[in-house]
Motif scaffolding. Structure first.
Motif, PDB file in Angstrom:
ATOM      1  N   TYR A  38       0.758  -1.173   0.090  1.00 22.99           N
ATOM      2  CA  TYR A  38       0.080  -0.037   0.082  1.00 22.99           C
ATOM      3  C   TYR A  38       0.841   1.457   0.198  1.00 22.99           C
ATOM      4  O   TYR A  38       1.956   1.204   0.846  1.00 22.99           O
ATOM      5  N   THR A  39       0.274   2.189  -0.781  1.00 25.24           N
ATOM      6  CA  THR A  39       1.427   3.207  -1.149  1.00 25.24           C
ATOM      7  C   THR A  39       0.105   4.760  -0.605  1.00 25.24           C
ATOM      8  O   THR A  39      -0.648   4.563  -1.254  1.00 25.24           O
ATOM      9  N   LEU A  40       0.717   5.908  -0.036  1.00 15.95           N
ATOM     10  CA  LEU A  40       0.142   6.871   0.294  1.00 15.95           C
ATOM     11  C   LEU A  40       0.813   8.073  -0.405  1.00 15.95           C
ATOM     12  O   LEU A  40       2.162   8.141  -0.185  1.00 15.95           O
ATOM     13  N   VAL A  41       0.155   9.070  -1.111  1.00 14.32           N
ATOM     14  CA  VAL A  41       0.857  10.082  -1.483  1.00 14.32           C
ATOM     15  C   VAL A  41      -0.003  11.297  -1.136  1.00 14.32           C
ATOM     16  O   VAL A  41      -1.148  11.434  -1.321  1.00 14.32           O
ATOM     17  N   TYR A  53      -4.277   7.352   5.937  1.00 12.68           N
ATOM     18  CA  TYR A  53      -5.189   6.255   5.452  1.00 12.68           C
ATOM     19  C   TYR A  53      -5.321   5.484   6.732  1.00 12.68           C
ATOM     20  O   TYR A  53      -4.544   5.070   7.464  1.00 12.68           O
ATOM     21  N   GLN A  54      -6.662   4.908   6.878  1.00 12.08           N
ATOM     22  CA  GLN A  54      -7.001   4.026   8.087  1.00 12.08           C
ATOM     23  C   GLN A  54      -7.999   2.692   7.560  1.00 12.08           C
ATOM     24  O   GLN A  54      -8.982   2.988   7.051  1.00 12.08           O
ATOM     25  N   PHE A 143      -4.113   6.995  -2.735  1.00 13.55           N
ATOM     26  CA  PHE A 143      -3.900   5.832  -1.995  1.00 13.55           C
ATOM     27  C   PHE A 143      -3.732   4.668  -3.130  1.00 13.55           C
ATOM     28  O   PHE A 143      -4.834   4.574  -3.867  1.00 13.55           O
ATOM     29  N   THR A 144      -2.813   3.784  -3.292  1.00 12.49           N
ATOM     30  CA  THR A 144      -2.630   2.800  -4.115  1.00 12.49           C
ATOM     31  C   THR A 144      -2.373   1.399  -3.551  1.00 12.49           C
ATOM     32  O   THR A 144      -1.810   1.510  -2.492  1.00 12.49           O
ATOM     33  N   PHE A 204      -0.502  -5.986 -10.365  1.00  6.57           N
ATOM     34  CA  PHE A 204      -1.538  -5.094 -10.589  1.00  6.57           C
ATOM     35  C   PHE A 204      -1.414  -3.623  -9.703  1.00  6.57           C
ATOM     36  O   PHE A 204      -0.329  -3.931  -8.740  1.00  6.57           O
ATOM     37  N   SER A 205      -1.877  -2.733 -10.001  1.00 10.13           N
ATOM     38  CA  SER A 205      -1.746  -1.379  -9.310  1.00 10.13           C
ATOM     39  C   SER A 205      -3.014  -0.336  -9.459  1.00 10.13           C
ATOM     40  O   SER A 205      -3.378  -0.309 -10.498  1.00 10.13           O
ATOM     41  N   LEU A 206      -3.767  -0.318  -8.343  1.00 11.52           N
ATOM     42  CA  LEU A 206      -5.139   0.424  -8.434  1.00 11.52           C
ATOM     43  C   LEU A 206      -4.906   1.683  -7.612  1.00 11.52           C
ATOM     44  O   LEU A 206      -4.394   1.419  -6.503  1.00 11.52           O
ATOM     45  N   THR A 207      -5.403   2.717  -7.914  1.00  9.75           N
ATOM     46  CA  THR A 207      -5.211   3.832  -7.339  1.00  9.75           C
ATOM     47  C   THR A 207      -6.566   4.675  -7.204  1.00  9.75           C
ATOM     48  O   THR A 207      -7.404   4.703  -7.955  1.00  9.75           O
TER      49      THR A 207
END
Length: 265
Positions: A38-41, A53-54, A143-144, A204-207
């Motif tokens: 998980y990635t946050l920008v 994010y939670q 969020f990804t 896969f990569s979903l944002t």
């Protein structure tokens, strides 16, 4: 004469039922989702507000079921754990099995099934693992979720007209509190006639992007499913037709000989 007719009828009858009792093609498959990250920008890093994010409570369903012997035997198990713990569900009957599992990590799911050497119409093995979780995403954040999806399906008889099985893996990331399109990854395998094996191994990569001044809710869904079964509605092989024709020929010859020895009326 009666013995000849009986033998011919036995040959023809035996050939007719061959498709119901011959060794079925063995079909197996598996699917998994792994290496989930998980990635946050922060879309506005200079505004002084930290992005976050939670995760909310997750829903997990791990299910495996089989039916063997025209409904005479079946094993099945299903788990819906409340906490993030490792879980495995399995149905097994000799070398015929279905298995689904998670190691407790969100999104890390596995499913596998194998028909073994089945003989009965309607036998099946099905394994499925799925998880759903809601995510609170802060304002002006993206969020990804990314990972690896790996699925394969194979059969020992690619000429079988009804190839018995499918395998699929899917991940979706959608907006629960805003009317916006979801980002979806989905792969599905169904073998075509002449195919003995197929597979995919994809990343896969979903944002999801929150451009609002308030938090939004997202819904993240993972799923892997493997299903294999035995269907005897296939067309008989050419050798079967030859055997059937031979039986009919013997029967016809016996009838002609019987007619020649009958006295004229």
């Amino acid at each position: 004469m009666h013995r000849t007719l009986t033998a011919a009828l036995a040959i023809a009858s035996a050939v007719l039922i061959v498709p119901s009792i011959h060794a079925a093609p063995r079909t197996s498959g598996a699917g998994e989702i792994s290496n989930v990250q998980y990635t946050l920008v922060d879309l506005t890093p200079d505004d002084g507000n930290a992005s976050y994010y939670q995760f909310g409570p997750r829903t997990t369903l791990i299910q495996a079921s089989i039916s063997v012997g025209a409904g005479n035997h079946g094993d099945g198990s299903q788990f819906a754990p409340t906490f993030p713990v490792p879980v495995t569900a399995e149905g097994r009957f000799f070398d015929f099995y279905a298995r689904a599992s998670t190691n407790g990590q969100l999104g890390d799911l596995h499913s596998a099934a194998d028909t073994g050497a089945l003989q009965w119409q309607g036998d099946y093995a099905r394994a499925a693992a799925s998880q759903t979780v809601n995510i609170l995403l802060s304002a002006h954040s993206a969020f990804t979720v990314s990972g690896v999806a790996n699925t394969w399906l194979s059969t020992t008889d690619p000429a079988y007209p009804v190839l018995p099985g499918n395998a699929e893996t899917s991940v979706s990331l959608g907006y629960a509190s805003e009317d916006r399109p979801s980002d979806i990854f989905s792969r599905n395998i169904v073998l075509g006639t002449g195919q003995s094996y197929d597979s995919f191994n994809d990343t896969f990569s979903l944002t999801a992007r929150n451009d609002f001044d308030h938090d939004i809710e997202l819904t993240l869904y993972f799923n892997t499913l493997t299903s294999v079964y035995y269907d005897v509605s296939a067309v008989p092989e050419p050798a079967t037709y030859l055997m059937f024709g031979a039986g009919l020929a013997v029967l016809a010859g016996a009838m002609r000989r019987r007619q020649r020895v009958l006295p004229p009326v």
